[in-house]
Scaffold this active site. Structure first.
Site, mmCIF file in Angstrom:
data_model
loop_
_atom_site.group_PDB
_atom_site.id
_atom_site.type_symbol
_atom_site.label_atom_id
_atom_site.label_comp_id
_atom_site.label_asym_id
_atom_site.label_seq_id
_atom_site.Cartn_x
_atom_site.Cartn_y
_atom_site.Cartn_z
ATOM 1 N N SER A 235 0.828 -1.196 0.000
ATOM 2 C CA SER A 235 0.000 0.000 0.000
ATOM 3 C C SER A 235 0.872 1.259 0.000
ATOM 4 O O SER A 235 1.638 1.488 -0.935
ATOM 5 C CB SER A 235 -0.975 -0.054 1.179
ATOM 6 O OG SER A 235 -2.035 0.847 0.986
ATOM 7 N N ASP A 258 0.018 -4.313 -3.754
ATOM 8 C CA ASP A 258 -1.180 -3.460 -3.791
ATOM 9 C C ASP A 258 -0.819 -1.998 -3.519
ATOM 10 O O ASP A 258 -1.362 -1.345 -2.627
ATOM 11 C CB ASP A 258 -2.225 -3.949 -2.780
ATOM 12 C CG ASP A 258 -3.628 -3.989 -3.406
ATOM 13 O OD1 ASP A 258 -3.752 -3.817 -4.630
ATOM 14 O OD2 ASP A 258 -4.600 -4.197 -2.652
ATOM 15 N N HIS A 313 -7.688 -5.725 -0.140
ATOM 16 C CA HIS A 313 -6.460 -5.001 0.213
ATOM 17 C C HIS A 313 -5.760 -5.616 1.431
ATOM 18 O O HIS A 313 -4.535 -5.661 1.502
ATOM 19 C CB HIS A 313 -6.810 -3.534 0.475
ATOM 20 C CG HIS A 313 -5.623 -2.624 0.516
ATOM 21 N ND1 HIS A 313 -4.656 -2.610 -0.473
ATOM 22 C CD2 HIS A 313 -5.243 -1.674 1.429
ATOM 23 C CE1 HIS A 313 -3.732 -1.695 -0.175
ATOM 24 N NE2 HIS A 313 -4.061 -1.127 0.974
#
Length: 389
Positions: A235, A258, A313
């Site tokens: 992330s 991600d 996620h």
């Protein structure tokens, strides 16, 4: 009630037993704090560390989720308080004639150094040293540094005082990019500081760990191969890995799980000339974000982009295993894929990519097909393709 509550963190699947320890150097915010995962000498009955190291992190998670600490922190503590990481705390490093490659790992928003223990322990079980940073840019849900009392500076064993840094959201009067981009640069610089610390240890300089663990940092001197160095993150940490790859010549490649592309400035994309592996989950990425990844893909044909179907996620964090059904329903910590299978695909793709770009003599190339999006539950490119079928 149907279904399992929580599943437990997976053990590393590689040939090495895994140890971990915490390291804090420097007596101010500009120091460094990380958890080190490493191949260790197997220990019978070794202590396994708690997943959430201290109560302050529960308070921080409550802050990050915009919930009242008074009821949320105790609830999180009851939910996760008994969870342990299946690694040996402070176990001796297993010496290696070939030396271990190093991965510097960067966490996502609201996370901290232990939230990716599953990925880090898997990499260590496969023969990597993994430095899981805890960033001090106010993106961790909580973290701290130690400062010596001024009058105590003459005494090396003097007690240190902890100063905690809490999570900060975007101020109401500020544009999000203007707030996040400087954080991103601080995070990338912390990755580079991690590398510098290991460089110093290799040069024979003593590193003082303020946390007084039993782990001997000087053993890293002869057991790390700094010609085989990668940066990895999830992330916000995925964006951090990309920026660190550009900023530091010694990083050979980056694995971006991600990645949250938003905080990266546009002028950076043409500079990402070294290989990046983007491993996306199915539901997180936007068309804009994927377009940015494609720009980076166009800079190097070894840069790869794959999506794991049935993932969300949080599938690349430990929460996917440890959150029970209720937490999962509220916070979407699990997709439709079996969490262990989803993380296996992530890890195997990363290992195949690292073998190629760090020139490792391992058998990770058996999973090389994943890099082209070939395999069950994986596709090349982003998830948006499916809507056009």
């Amino acid at each position: 009630m149907g279904g399992t509550q929580s599943l437990g963190l997976p053990h590393g699947k590689g040939p090495h037993a895994v140890g971990c320890t915490d390291v804090m150097v420097g007596q101010n915010q500009k120091g460094l704090f990380f958890r080190l995962f490493y191949p260790c000498v197997s220990q019978e009955g070794a202590e396994q560390p708690f997943w959430i190291p201290r109560y302050e992190y529960y308070c921080g998670l409550a802050d990050y989720m915009n919930m009242n600490r008074k009821w949320c922190a105790p609830l999180l503590s009851v939910t996760f308080g008994s969870c342990r990481i299946p690694v040996s705390w402070d176990a001796p490093l297993k010496p290696s004639k070939n030396k271990y490659p190093l991965i510097i790992f960067s966490h996502g928003l609201g996370a901290f150094r232990t939230v990716y223990s599953s990925v880090c322990a898997e990499m260590a079980s496969r023969g990597f040293l993994v430095m899981a940073l805890e960033h001090r840019d106010h993106s961790a849900s909580a973290t701290y540094f130690c400062k010596l009392e001024p009058e105590a500076s003459d005494f090396p064993e003097a007690p240190v005082q902890e100063e905690w840094l809490s999570y900060r959201g975007v101020p109401k009067d500020q544009k999000e990019f203007r707030f996040r981009n400087p954080q991103l640069h601080q995070r990338a610089n912390e990755c580079i500081r991690g590398l510098k610390l290991i460089r110093n240890i290799k040069a024979g300089k003593a590193a003082v760990n303020l946390l007084h663990t039993d782990f001997d940092l000087s053993l890293l001197k002869d057991n790390v191969d700094l010609s085989r160095l990668a940066v990895m993150g999830h992330s916000f940490g995925g964006a951090t890995a990309i920026l660190a790859l550009v900023k530091e010549a010694q990083f050979k490649c980056a694995v971006a799980l991600d990645a949250w592309m938003f905080p990266l400035e546009n002028s950076l994309y043409p500079k990402v000339t070294k290989p990046v592996l983007f491993v996306n989950t199915e539901t997180f990425q936007t068309a804009d974000s994927l377009a940015k990844m494609k720009k980076i893909c166009s800079m190097n044909e070894e840069t790869k982009l794959i999506t794991i179907l049935g993932t969300v996620h949080q599938s690349q964090t430990d929460f996917t295993f440890l959150a029970g059904n209720l937490v999962n329903r509220v916070f979407q910590t699990r997709g439709t894929i079996n969490p262990y299978e989803g993380l296996d695909i992530t890890n195997r793709a990363a290992l195949a990519f690292l073998q190629k770009h760090l020139q490792l003599k391992e058998d990770f190339d058996q999973w090389g097909g994943l890099l082209e999006g070939v395999g069950d539950a994986v596709i090349p490119d982003g998830p948006l393709q499916k809507s056009s079928l």
